[in-house]
Write a protein that holds these residues in place. Sequence first.
Motif, short mmCIF file in Angstrom:
data_model
loop_
_atom_site.label_atom_id
_atom_site.label_comp_id
_atom_site.label_asym_id
_atom_site.label_seq_id
_atom_site.Cartn_x
_atom_site.Cartn_y
_atom_site.Cartn_z
N GLU A 39 32.89 -11.20 -43.06
CA GLU A 39 33.66 -9.95 -43.05
C GLU A 39 33.37 -9.23 -44.38
O GLU A 39 33.21 -9.89 -45.41
N ILE A 40 33.28 -7.92 -44.34
CA ILE A 40 33.12 -7.17 -45.59
C ILE A 40 34.30 -6.22 -45.77
O ILE A 40 34.95 -5.84 -44.80
N VAL A 41 34.54 -5.85 -47.01
CA VAL A 41 35.59 -4.88 -47.33
C VAL A 41 34.92 -3.61 -47.83
O VAL A 41 33.93 -3.67 -48.57
N VAL A 42 35.44 -2.48 -47.38
CA VAL A 42 34.95 -1.17 -47.83
C VAL A 42 36.16 -0.30 -48.14
O VAL A 42 37.17 -0.35 -47.43
N GLN A 43 36.08 0.43 -49.23
CA GLN A 43 37.19 1.28 -49.64
C GLN A 43 37.12 2.65 -48.97
O GLN A 43 36.10 3.01 -48.40
N GLU A 44 38.22 3.37 -49.11
CA GLU A 44 38.37 4.68 -48.44
C GLU A 44 37.16 5.60 -48.69
O GLU A 44 36.64 6.23 -47.77
N ALA A 45 36.71 5.65 -49.95
CA ALA A 45 35.68 6.62 -50.33
C ALA A 45 34.37 6.42 -49.57
O ALA A 45 33.57 7.36 -49.46
N ALA A 46 34.15 5.22 -49.07
CA ALA A 46 32.86 4.96 -48.40
C ALA A 46 33.01 4.79 -46.89
O ALA A 46 32.01 4.66 -46.18
N LYS A 47 34.23 4.83 -46.41
CA LYS A 47 34.46 4.58 -44.97
C LYS A 47 33.67 5.57 -44.10
O LYS A 47 33.16 5.22 -43.04
N ARG A 48 33.56 6.82 -44.61
CA ARG A 48 32.85 7.85 -43.82
C ARG A 48 31.41 7.43 -43.52
O ARG A 48 30.84 7.84 -42.51
N ILE A 49 30.80 6.62 -44.40
CA ILE A 49 29.42 6.19 -44.15
C ILE A 49 29.40 5.19 -42.99
O ILE A 49 28.57 5.29 -42.09
N LEU A 50 30.35 4.25 -42.99
CA LEU A 50 30.43 3.33 -41.84
C LEU A 50 30.71 4.12 -40.56
O LEU A 50 30.16 3.83 -39.51
N ASP A 51 31.56 5.13 -40.67
CA ASP A 51 31.86 5.98 -39.51
C ASP A 51 30.59 6.68 -39.02
O ASP A 51 30.33 6.75 -37.82
N GLU A 52 29.79 7.18 -39.97
CA GLU A 52 28.55 7.87 -39.58
C GLU A 52 27.62 6.94 -38.80
O GLU A 52 26.97 7.34 -37.85
N PHE A 53 27.57 5.68 -39.23
CA PHE A 53 26.72 4.71 -38.53
C PHE A 53 27.35 4.23 -37.21
O PHE A 53 26.68 3.60 -36.40
N GLY A 54 28.63 4.50 -37.03
CA GLY A 54 29.32 4.03 -35.83
C GLY A 54 29.74 2.57 -35.94
O GLY A 54 29.85 1.87 -34.93
N ILE A 55 29.98 2.12 -37.17
CA ILE A 55 30.41 0.72 -37.39
C ILE A 55 31.94 0.68 -37.38
O ILE A 55 32.59 1.47 -38.07
N LYS A 56 32.48 -0.24 -36.58
CA LYS A 56 33.95 -0.32 -36.45
C LYS A 56 34.59 -0.76 -37.76
O LYS A 56 34.09 -1.64 -38.45
N THR A 57 35.71 -0.13 -38.11
CA THR A 57 36.47 -0.56 -39.29
C THR A 57 37.91 -0.82 -38.87
O THR A 57 38.41 -0.20 -37.93
N ARG A 58 38.56 -1.75 -39.58
CA ARG A 58 39.98 -2.03 -39.35
C ARG A 58 40.71 -1.88 -40.67
O ARG A 58 40.26 -2.40 -41.69
N LEU A 59 41.81 -1.13 -40.65
CA LEU A 59 42.59 -0.94 -41.88
C LEU A 59 43.33 -2.24 -42.19
O LEU A 59 44.05 -2.77 -41.34
N TYR A 60 43.14 -2.76 -43.41
CA TYR A 60 43.85 -3.98 -43.83
C TYR A 60 45.12 -3.59 -44.58
O TYR A 60 46.21 -3.97 -44.22
N GLU A 61 44.88 -2.77 -45.62
CA GLU A 61 45.97 -2.14 -46.37
C GLU A 61 45.41 -0.82 -46.84
O GLU A 61 44.20 -0.64 -46.81
#
Length: 257
Positions: A73-95
């Motif tokens: 599992e990897i963690v990504v912060q808010e500022a970079a989430k848009r890049i995962l979104d652009e790739f279409g990679i699913k993210t789950r909010l932890y906190e």
Amino acid sequence: MGLDEVKISRAIIESYSAKLIKALDADAAIVGGGPAGMVCGYYLAKAGKRVVLFERKLSIGGGMWGGGIMFNEIVVQEAAKRILDEFGIKTRLYEKNYYLSDSIEAVSTICSKAVKAGLTIFNLLSAEDVLIRGKKVCGLVLNWTSVEMAHLHVDPITTRAKAVVDATGHPAEVARIIEKKSGIRLKTKSGKITGEQSMWAEVGEETIVKNSKEVCPGFYVCGMCANAVFGGPRMGPIFGGMLLSGEKVAGELIKKI
Ligand code: 48F
């Protein structure tokens, strides 16, 4: 309908040779297929640049597959989430400000989208030196990883590129070669490689983006390599900085080449 083994072999040899010949002259050559290198390659390819990536190992992905201590599992912060979104990679909010992704989905999707955008990836090839003309880095010297591993005495081949990007992670391999062999002063405080500092995720994630830039004419760093060259902490299994860093260097190169 029969299948001819020799025809299969010829098809592979002809096609690979053509691909490699095309890669000998590129807009950008990236060393290292970890998250930073692949994201950088994706944005360059998307912008229509001729970009090629060389990865030492059989599989691309570098340190992303294994998440933290092999918990994938990897963690990504808010500022970079848009890049995962652009790739279409699913993210789950932890906190708040902590998003989780499956590292297998992240690596495989980034690679797939980068290749489909036009990035040419060669695995099993290692950069062992650079080409320098007039104090400008203008290409790479490559050999098979198997040659390197077996310590065989076999000469390499050379590629030309308008820009070379070191995305080799912690060892900053290409930068170290330039420091050792070229006599070129790097754009660091000392003119030499500063070296990586111990773990500090918050600072490391900031400095990695700041440090992702040109190190000397024709030569750029992104990913963990940027903190190794300019001096910044490591950050463990948070990957937003890697993604933003690859995007930043691609953006600079798109303007320049
Ligand atoms: O190490 P790596 O994943 O670098 P990155 O993109 O990401 C760093 C994170 O994975 C992690 C971290 C997060 O906190 O710090 O470590 O900056 O990927 C680097 C890739 O470069 C390849 C290596 O096999 C790996 O896949 N590589 C290294 N040296 C060479 C090379 C070389 N000389 N030639 C070709 N490939």
